[in-house]
Design an enzyme around this catalytic site. Sequence first.
Site, PDB file in Angstrom:
ATOM      1  N   CYS A 138       0.804  -1.219   0.000  1.00  0.00           N
ATOM      2  CA  CYS A 138       0.000   0.000   0.000  1.00  0.00           C
ATOM      3  C   CYS A 138       0.839   1.272   0.000  1.00  0.00           C
ATOM      4  O   CYS A 138       0.288   2.358  -0.099  1.00  0.00           O
ATOM      5  CB  CYS A 138      -0.920   0.012   1.218  1.00  0.00           C
ATOM      6  SG  CYS A 138      -0.055  -0.144   2.796  1.00  0.00           S
ATOM      7  N   THR A 139       2.139   1.163   0.122  1.00  0.00           N
ATOM      8  CA  THR A 139       3.008   2.323   0.317  1.00  0.00           C
ATOM      9  C   THR A 139       4.335   2.047  -0.363  1.00  0.00           C
ATOM     10  O   THR A 139       4.709   0.901  -0.573  1.00  0.00           O
ATOM     11  CB  THR A 139       3.230   2.571   1.832  1.00  0.00           C
ATOM     12  OG1 THR A 139       1.971   2.736   2.462  1.00  0.00           O
ATOM     13  CG2 THR A 139       4.084   3.793   2.095  1.00  0.00           C
ATOM     14  N   THR A 140       5.066   3.119  -0.694  1.00  0.00           N
ATOM     15  CA  THR A 140       6.392   2.928  -1.265  1.00  0.00           C
ATOM     16  C   THR A 140       7.347   3.964  -0.693  1.00  0.00           C
ATOM     17  O   THR A 140       6.928   4.998  -0.174  1.00  0.00           O
ATOM     18  CB  THR A 140       6.341   3.018  -2.806  1.00  0.00           C
ATOM     19  OG1 THR A 140       7.536   2.471  -3.353  1.00  0.00           O
ATOM     20  CG2 THR A 140       6.158   4.446  -3.282  1.00  0.00           C
ATOM     21  N   THR A 159       2.015   7.086  -0.502  1.00  0.00           N
ATOM     22  CA  THR A 159       1.089   5.966  -0.354  1.00  0.00           C
ATOM     23  C   THR A 159      -0.280   6.280  -0.936  1.00  0.00           C
ATOM     24  O   THR A 159      -0.679   7.445  -1.052  1.00  0.00           O
ATOM     25  CB  THR A 159       0.945   5.596   1.138  1.00  0.00           C
ATOM     26  OG1 THR A 159       0.076   4.474   1.262  1.00  0.00           O
ATOM     27  CG2 THR A 159       0.398   6.751   1.956  1.00  0.00           C
ATOM     28  N   PRO A 166       7.700   1.056   3.573  1.00  0.00           N
ATOM     29  CA  PRO A 166       6.258   0.877   3.440  1.00  0.00           C
ATOM     30  C   PRO A 166       5.807  -0.229   4.385  1.00  0.00           C
ATOM     31  O   PRO A 166       6.627  -1.016   4.855  1.00  0.00           O
ATOM     32  CB  PRO A 166       6.092   0.458   1.978  1.00  0.00           C
ATOM     33  CG  PRO A 166       7.391  -0.195   1.619  1.00  0.00           C
ATOM     34  CD  PRO A 166       8.450   0.344   2.537  1.00  0.00           C
TER      35      PRO A 166
END
Length: 555
Positions: free
Chosen positions: A372-374, A391, A454
């Site tokens: 869901c995030t980077t 994100t 993340p």
Amino acid sequence: MATRSEWDIQKTEAASTGAMITAEHPLAAEAGARILREGGNAVDAAVAAAFAMGVVEPTTSGLGGVAWCIIRQPDGTITTIDGSGAAPVRAKADMYELQAGGSAGMYGWPMTQGNAQNYGYLAVGQMGALGCLCHALERYGSMDRATVMRDAIALAADGWETDWSLTLALGLYYDRLAPIDASRAVFFRDGRSPLRAPTGLEPGDRLVQRDLAASLRAVAAGGPEVFYLGELGQAIVRDVQAHGGILSQDDFEGFEVRERPPLGIDYRGVQLRTLAGASGAITTVEMLRILAGFELSKLDPLSPMALHFIAEAQRRAFADRFTYLADEAVVGSAIYERLASAEHANAARATIDPGRATAQAAAVPVPPSNDCTTHVNVVDREGRMCAITTTLGGAFGSGVVAAGTGIMLANVMTWFDPRPGRPNSIAGGKRILSAIAPLLLLKNGAPFACTGAPGGRRIMSAMLHVVTNLIDWDQPPQRAVNAPRSHCEGEALLLDTRIPQVSRDALAAMGHRLAPKVETFASSHFARPSAIVVRGNELRAGVGAMKSSTAIGVD
């Protein structure tokens, strides 16, 4: 003695005497590295990689998401940039109908009717990623938008061969994309089957995002105003409202990127700088403050006592988080200052029994955080450091691609408690309380490490482990970010199954209720940190071994 086979996935450590970048996808890392080779600085490269990530990993980030950034300049000054999101101005505390039982979303809030808080048009809120990235580039970069966004635009327009990670994500989250016509048109062959990665026996599909390429070109030419005050924002609002959402033009026009000084503490003589305010950083800082009173370096990192102290610090910091924290404008800045203080940590540490676990249930257990995030790290030749986390909230955010724009929209409402009357309940225009925690570490003011992750709420515990691995146990970065970890929000203690059984048995004997977890390519039980470490004239980088994360050195 009989044994069983276990996962042993490894990656090599990247090294350079010039500059270094890490990103969660090789094409994004290469986009940033190309900027460094052309003379760009760390901010130019990080922003280029972040824009590219929104194209090649649409599961986690993009123009419709939120973002945060921390930058160290060569003269030693440090600043943070907040591009977080907020609930729509039309949002109300009781806007979702609560279900009788069950929970949903990456934060485990009570289930809402139709899961409308997490997926679909009613989950969409104010989005600040573009504001963060453009502000960072304008204030601290050295290149123009067109140059920095060049690779992202080309990847969207020309397409790229789908990889296993995207194919896996499209299968896992089919149910949240399939109901949205514009999302199906982008990510499914003939609107039915997920795009397929090459297998070696059969060719793969290319992901071409022409609408997104046009949106990126518009931003490159006209800046963030095209999004917040112009045609892109208007197109998003029209589509969201046409499908029952409450996002309005006021939410775009009212967005303001915030630049502010970092939150800073010293940890065993190392200066730690991170985000101030409503993020995950405050909770990681509280954990480290508590642990500062224990001599961890005299313990093995996977010993029962080290893991016990770490779990108890996590347990107390998360209890405070769930009890007190929300948008600073609502709960006030004083509570943040208190939770970050040495005095509060001393009091919390005094409640830890060295031989017994605390019986405390702070939160509803949540499933492993999805993709869901980077996160992007860059350190350049001049000692400039830049860490950006961006994100979409949940995987593919709301699941909504805004028609005609190619932009995936974050499920901003997933960050709020749908029950009225609580610190983090929904209110119109209220900013989110995120789990993001990018960190810069300095020794005597000089760069030591640039790191972030993340992974939802697991980010906070992951960053705790990365800091202790680097400082208390002097581990090299690749080991520090991939070593077995724990996560403890309340009663259950999640433990990586790579932690020795003898340590797990001892922790159970102390009273910890263990929840052993096997990390796989599809899970993120313990988040996915990355780090660049500076030692003299050499930069070394570690990235997640179970994902496509990539580090590239540029001499």
